[in-house]
Structure formats: C-alpha cells, structure tokens
Design a protein around this motif. Structure first.
Motif, PDB file in Angstrom:
ATOM      1  N   LEU A  64      35.030  47.789  46.148  1.00 29.93           N
ATOM      2  CA  LEU A  64      36.001  46.834  45.625  1.00 29.93           C
ATOM      3  C   LEU A  64      37.338  47.140  46.266  1.00 29.93           C
ATOM      4  CD1 LEU A  64      37.455  44.915  43.577  1.00 29.93           C
ATOM      5  CD2 LEU A  64      37.471  46.858  41.996  1.00 29.93           C
ATOM      6  N   ILE A 120      31.904  42.032  40.686  1.00 27.89           N
ATOM      7  CA  ILE A 120      32.289  43.335  41.232  1.00 27.89           C
ATOM      8  C   ILE A 120      31.127  44.318  41.079  1.00 27.89           C
ATOM      9  CG2 ILE A 120      33.821  45.326  40.904  1.00 27.89           C
ATOM     10  CD1 ILE A 120      36.047  43.321  40.135  1.00 27.89           C
ATOM     11  N   MET A 130      41.936  40.060  40.578  1.00 28.50           N
ATOM     12  CA  MET A 130      42.501  41.245  39.940  1.00 28.50           C
ATOM     13  C   MET A 130      42.241  41.230  38.436  1.00 28.50           C
ATOM     14  SD  MET A 130      43.730  43.429  42.014  1.00 28.50           S
ATOM     15  CE  MET A 130      44.609  44.420  40.795  1.00 28.50           C
ATOM     16  N   VAL A 157      39.282  43.323  37.410  1.00 28.82           N
ATOM     17  CA  VAL A 157      39.291  44.762  37.706  1.00 28.82           C
ATOM     18  C   VAL A 157      39.588  45.560  36.439  1.00 28.82           C
ATOM     19  CG1 VAL A 157      40.408  46.596  39.032  1.00 28.82           C
ATOM     20  CG2 VAL A 157      40.014  44.359  40.082  1.00 28.82           C
ATOM     21  N   GLN A 158      38.756  46.533  36.161  1.00 28.48           N
ATOM     22  CA  GLN A 158      38.949  47.355  34.960  1.00 28.48           C
ATOM     23  C   GLN A 158      40.314  48.049  35.007  1.00 28.48           C
ATOM     24  OE1 GLN A 158      35.910  50.283  34.382  1.00 28.48           O
ATOM     25  NE2 GLN A 158      36.588  50.841  32.333  1.00 28.48           N
ATOM     26  N   GLN A 216      41.279  45.985  46.227  1.00 32.69           N
ATOM     27  CA  GLN A 216      42.272  45.209  45.494  1.00 32.69           C
ATOM     28  C   GLN A 216      43.301  44.682  46.478  1.00 32.69           C
ATOM     29  OE1 GLN A 216      43.764  47.332  42.038  1.00 32.69           O
ATOM     30  NE2 GLN A 216      41.821  48.404  41.772  1.00 32.69           N
ATOM     31  N   ALA A 271      39.194  41.741  45.334  1.00 35.49           N
ATOM     32  CA  ALA A 271      39.851  41.258  44.120  1.00 35.49           C
ATOM     33  C   ALA A 271      41.251  40.804  44.500  1.00 35.49           C
ATOM     34  CB  ALA A 271      39.910  42.366  43.069  1.00 35.49           C
ATOM     35  N   SER A 314      43.239  46.603  34.977  1.00 32.40           N
ATOM     36  CA  SER A 314      44.319  45.758  35.494  1.00 32.40           C
ATOM     37  C   SER A 314      44.947  44.949  34.360  1.00 32.40           C
ATOM     38  CB  SER A 314      43.780  44.801  36.562  1.00 32.40           C
ATOM     39  OG  SER A 314      42.919  43.841  35.964  1.00 32.40           O
ATOM     40  N   ALA A 355      34.683  40.046  36.872  1.00 34.42           N
ATOM     41  CA  ALA A 355      34.278  41.441  36.743  1.00 34.42           C
ATOM     42  C   ALA A 355      32.795  41.591  37.052  1.00 34.42           C
ATOM     43  CB  ALA A 355      34.582  41.944  35.333  1.00 34.42           C
TER      44      ALA A 355
END
Length: 227
Positions: free
Chosen positions: A219, A154, A131, A134-135, A221, A175, A137, A151
């Motif tokens: 992706l 991903i 996580m 992840v953009q 989550q 993620a 987050s 990242a």
C-alpha cells in the motif's frame, strides 16, 4: 515497447487522463466505463472504448471476451473505477451500500479474476484506493460505505500478491489523497485539492509501468497532506 493496458472507470477524472497518457505513447488501451462516449470521442488510435457496467456480471463478461479476442497478453491492469457515497449511518440504505461495494470491491475481484489468463510474471495490477480506507488515517462522517470499501481492496491486494508471489503477476494499491476531480467536487463542494487529475494520472502511469520492480503487495499512500 508497446504495452497492453486495461483501465476501468475511464469516462472522467484520473481514468480519462490515463487513457490519453498511455495512448500518446502508442500503447494499446482497453478503456472500460459505463459511459464510453468521452473516450470514443477522443478518436485515439489503439484505444478500445468499451461500455461496461462493472456491477453487472454479463456486462463485464462481454467486455472481457472482447479484450481476450484482441490480445493474448496483458501488461497492466488499473482498477480505477470508483463509486462514491456520502450518507449518514443512521440514514443507511443498504441498496446504496451494495452498489458501492459492487463497483469498488466486487468488480476488482471480478475483472482481475477474469483477466488472469492474460497475465504473466511481468504483469502489474494496480488498484486505486483512498486515504479514507487506510487504517489510522483521518476519517469523515457519512463515508462508512465508501471508505470501508476502499479499505477492503487494500487487504485484497495484499492477499493476491501473496497468492501469486512465486510467478506473478504483481499487485499493488495506491491510496490517494484529495485530487481535483468531479468526484471530489461532488463529495466536498468548494474544496481545493493540491493535485489535478492529470498530475495524479501521470504519477499512476509511471508507477504502473515501473512500480512492480520495487513493490509487491504494498500500500502506497499518495497524499501530500498530514495526517
């Protein structure tokens, strides 16, 4: 029907649990880890425990040659290996950063590329991210190298899915949020995660077997916390 699976990072945590879960159903598993002893000591039938330093090209090459000599097809590749680093940016040691990227990013390139000849339209490549990669987050100080490496894979997954969308294989990335593993304890001592390594391994196993029917280049989550 028996499947052939390659999993990296199998000496402990989620990777270790994945090996046991797949083996319990009679699948053939190639388990790659710098420390192959934990898996070897399980004495599981159809499990090949291979000593492999993912940051060393010759070590990866030897492991891939072994796999290629024992199977002609690959159903599932799980890029699970990960190296953690918590280091304040002002104290950055570039050699440490490079080691993180060698395991978390470059090995995903290397292993996936070398195993391509064994893959087909039904093969599913699942890469384990975080996580933290992840953009948008929540981010944590000291994790510049680790989270940025997560990242990177991903975006890599999205690119590979696009490149092979006509004839496969399928590529997806998970993620993960906090999971109760040795790595979590090292990173955040005393933190209690909502899921155990075995619970997360069960989810990943199920997704690796069926997820490509519904997802490609995606992706997902896998976290019960917000944000």
């Amino acid at each position: 029907m028996s499947k052939t699976i390659v999993i990296t990072g199998t000496s402990r945590g989620i990777g270790f649990e994945l090996v046991k879960l797949f083996a319990s159903e009679g699948h053939t598993v190639f388990a790659l880890s710098r420390n192959e002893k934990p898996v070897k000591q399980l004495g599981l039938e159809n499990v090949h425990a291979l000593s492999c330093d993912l940051s060393e090209s010759l070590s990866v090459e030897a492991a891939i040659k072994y796999i290629q000599s024992h199977t002609q097809t690959l159903d599932i590749l799980i890029n699970n290996a990960g190296q953690f680093l918590k280091q304040e940016f002002k104290d950055t040691v570039m050699e440490d950063v490079k080691k993180v990227y060698e395991t978390n990013v470059f090995s995903v390139f290397d292993v996936t590329h070398r195993l391509l000849p064994l893959m087909n339209s039904k093969t599913h490549v699942v890469t384990i991210s975080s996580m933290g990669g992840v953009q948008g987050s929540m981010k944590f100080p000291g994790l510049a190298a680790y989270s940025s490496s997560k990242a990177a894979v991903i975006t890599l997954t999205e690119l590979l899915a696009e490149e092979y969308k006509e004839n496969g294989p399928s590529f997806n990335v998970l993620a993960l949020g906090a999971v109760q593993t040795e790595m979590l304890e090292e990173a955040f001592p005393g933190l209690q995660a909502p899921n155990s390594a075995l619970e997360m391994a069960n989810y990943i196993k199920d997704f690796s077997e069926k997820g490509q029917q519904f997802y490609n280049g995606k992706l997902l989550q896998v976290s019960s916390s917000t944000p």
